[in-house]
Design a protein around this motif. Structure first.
Motif, short mmCIF file in Angstrom:
data_model
loop_
_atom_site.label_atom_id
_atom_site.label_comp_id
_atom_site.label_asym_id
_atom_site.label_seq_id
_atom_site.Cartn_x
_atom_site.Cartn_y
_atom_site.Cartn_z
N ASN A 96 0.86 -1.19 0.00
CA ASN A 96 0.00 0.00 0.00
C ASN A 96 0.90 1.24 0.00
OD1 ASN A 96 -1.77 2.10 0.54
ND2 ASN A 96 -2.96 0.92 2.03
N LEU A 97 0.69 2.12 -0.99
CA LEU A 97 1.53 3.31 -1.12
C LEU A 97 0.96 4.53 -0.40
CD1 LEU A 97 2.52 3.05 -4.89
CD2 LEU A 97 3.74 2.18 -2.89
N GLY A 98 -0.28 4.42 0.09
CA GLY A 98 -0.89 5.56 0.79
C GLY A 98 -0.96 6.77 -0.12
N GLY A 99 -0.69 7.94 0.43
CA GLY A 99 -0.75 9.20 -0.31
C GLY A 99 0.29 9.33 -1.41
N ASP A 100 1.34 8.52 -1.35
CA ASP A 100 2.37 8.58 -2.40
C ASP A 100 1.80 8.27 -3.77
OD1 ASP A 100 4.28 9.24 -0.54
OD2 ASP A 100 5.14 7.21 -0.42
N ARG A 101 0.70 7.51 -3.80
CA ARG A 101 0.12 7.15 -5.10
C ARG A 101 -0.35 8.38 -5.86
NH1 ARG A 101 -5.64 6.35 -4.67
NH2 ARG A 101 -6.27 6.76 -2.52
N PHE A 102 -0.80 9.41 -5.13
CA PHE A 102 -1.22 10.64 -5.81
C PHE A 102 -0.03 11.37 -6.43
CE2 PHE A 102 -4.72 10.04 -2.76
CZ PHE A 102 -5.77 9.96 -3.67
N ALA A 103 1.08 11.37 -5.73
CA ALA A 103 2.29 11.98 -6.30
C ALA A 103 2.71 11.23 -7.56
CB ALA A 103 3.42 11.96 -5.27
N HIS A 104 2.54 9.93 -7.59
CA HIS A 104 2.91 9.14 -8.76
C HIS A 104 1.96 9.40 -9.93
CE1 HIS A 104 5.73 7.55 -6.05
NE2 HIS A 104 5.07 6.50 -5.63
N VAL A 105 0.70 9.62 -9.62
CA VAL A 105 -0.27 9.99 -10.67
C VAL A 105 0.12 11.34 -11.27
CG1 VAL A 105 -2.68 10.65 -11.10
CG2 VAL A 105 -2.17 8.60 -9.76
N VAL A 106 0.44 12.30 -10.41
CA VAL A 106 0.85 13.63 -10.88
C VAL A 106 2.09 13.53 -11.76
CG1 VAL A 106 1.78 15.86 -10.14
CG2 VAL A 106 -0.24 14.92 -9.01
N THR A 107 3.08 12.79 -11.32
CA THR A 107 4.31 12.62 -12.11
C THR A 107 4.01 12.00 -13.47
OG1 THR A 107 5.67 12.40 -10.13
CG2 THR A 107 6.57 11.47 -12.17
N SER A 108 3.17 10.99 -13.48
CA SER A 108 2.81 10.31 -14.73
C SER A 108 2.10 11.25 -15.69
CB SER A 108 1.92 9.09 -14.44
OG SER A 108 2.61 8.15 -13.64
N VAL A 109 1.15 12.03 -15.18
CA VAL A 109 0.41 12.96 -16.04
C VAL A 109 1.34 14.06 -16.55
CG1 VAL A 109 -1.49 14.64 -16.13
CG2 VAL A 109 -1.81 12.45 -14.94
N ARG A 110 2.20 14.58 -15.69
CA ARG A 110 3.16 15.61 -16.13
C ARG A 110 4.03 15.12 -17.27
NH1 ARG A 110 5.00 17.77 -10.34
NH2 ARG A 110 3.39 19.35 -10.08
N LEU A 111 4.52 13.89 -17.14
CA LEU A 111 5.36 13.33 -18.21
C LEU A 111 4.57 13.19 -19.50
CD1 LEU A 111 7.30 10.63 -16.18
CD2 LEU A 111 8.27 12.65 -17.27
N TRP A 112 3.32 12.74 -19.40
CA TRP A 112 2.50 12.60 -20.60
C TRP A 112 2.25 13.97 -21.24
CZ3 TRP A 112 -1.86 14.32 -22.89
CH2 TRP A 112 -2.24 13.64 -24.05
#
Length: 119
Positions: A96-112
């Motif tokens: 379980n990544l907790g709140g870190d998953r939101f940071a990973h979503v943001v990073t992924s969208v920024r890269l896209w």
């Protein structure tokens, strides 16, 4: 369809971002069907997405990743990217990544968004 694989890896989970142009709900359905026709995306734990249609209509689906589609949508709106869908795919790694998953979503969208701007 622009896909960026392995945007983030964290504690066994992997993320990817995909996206493209959409004009309406039918185009969104078609885009998601095409994405999930690829075995690796069909087997993903989550394919969370948001789309901002040309008329400004916002559509989204968390696909079990609660709250993640709102993050994607907010980024599309902030960038003024009407007529676009962005899908953040996650293959769960068992931790379980907790709140870190939101940071990973943001990073992924920024890269896209950055890659899409180059095209």
């Amino acid at each position: 369809m622009l896909q960026i694989m392995d945007t983030v890896r964290d504690r066994g989970s992997r993320y990817a971002a995909s996206g493209g142009e959409v004009a309406d709900a039918a185009a969104i359905k078609s885009f998601l069907t095409a994405l999930k026709s690829q075995k690796k995306f069909a087997k993903a734990t989550h394919n969370t997405w948001a789309a901002l249609l040309p008329d400004g209509t916002a559509l989204k689906d968390d696909d079990g990743e609660s709250g993640a589609s709102a993050v994607i949508l907010k980024m599309l709106e902030r960038e003024g990217r009407r007529g676009r869908i962005v899908v953040v795919t996650r293959w769960y790694g068992g931790v379980n990544l907790g709140g870190d998953r939101f940071a990973h979503v943001v990073t992924s969208v920024r890269l896209w968004l950055a890659e899409a701007a180059k095209q």
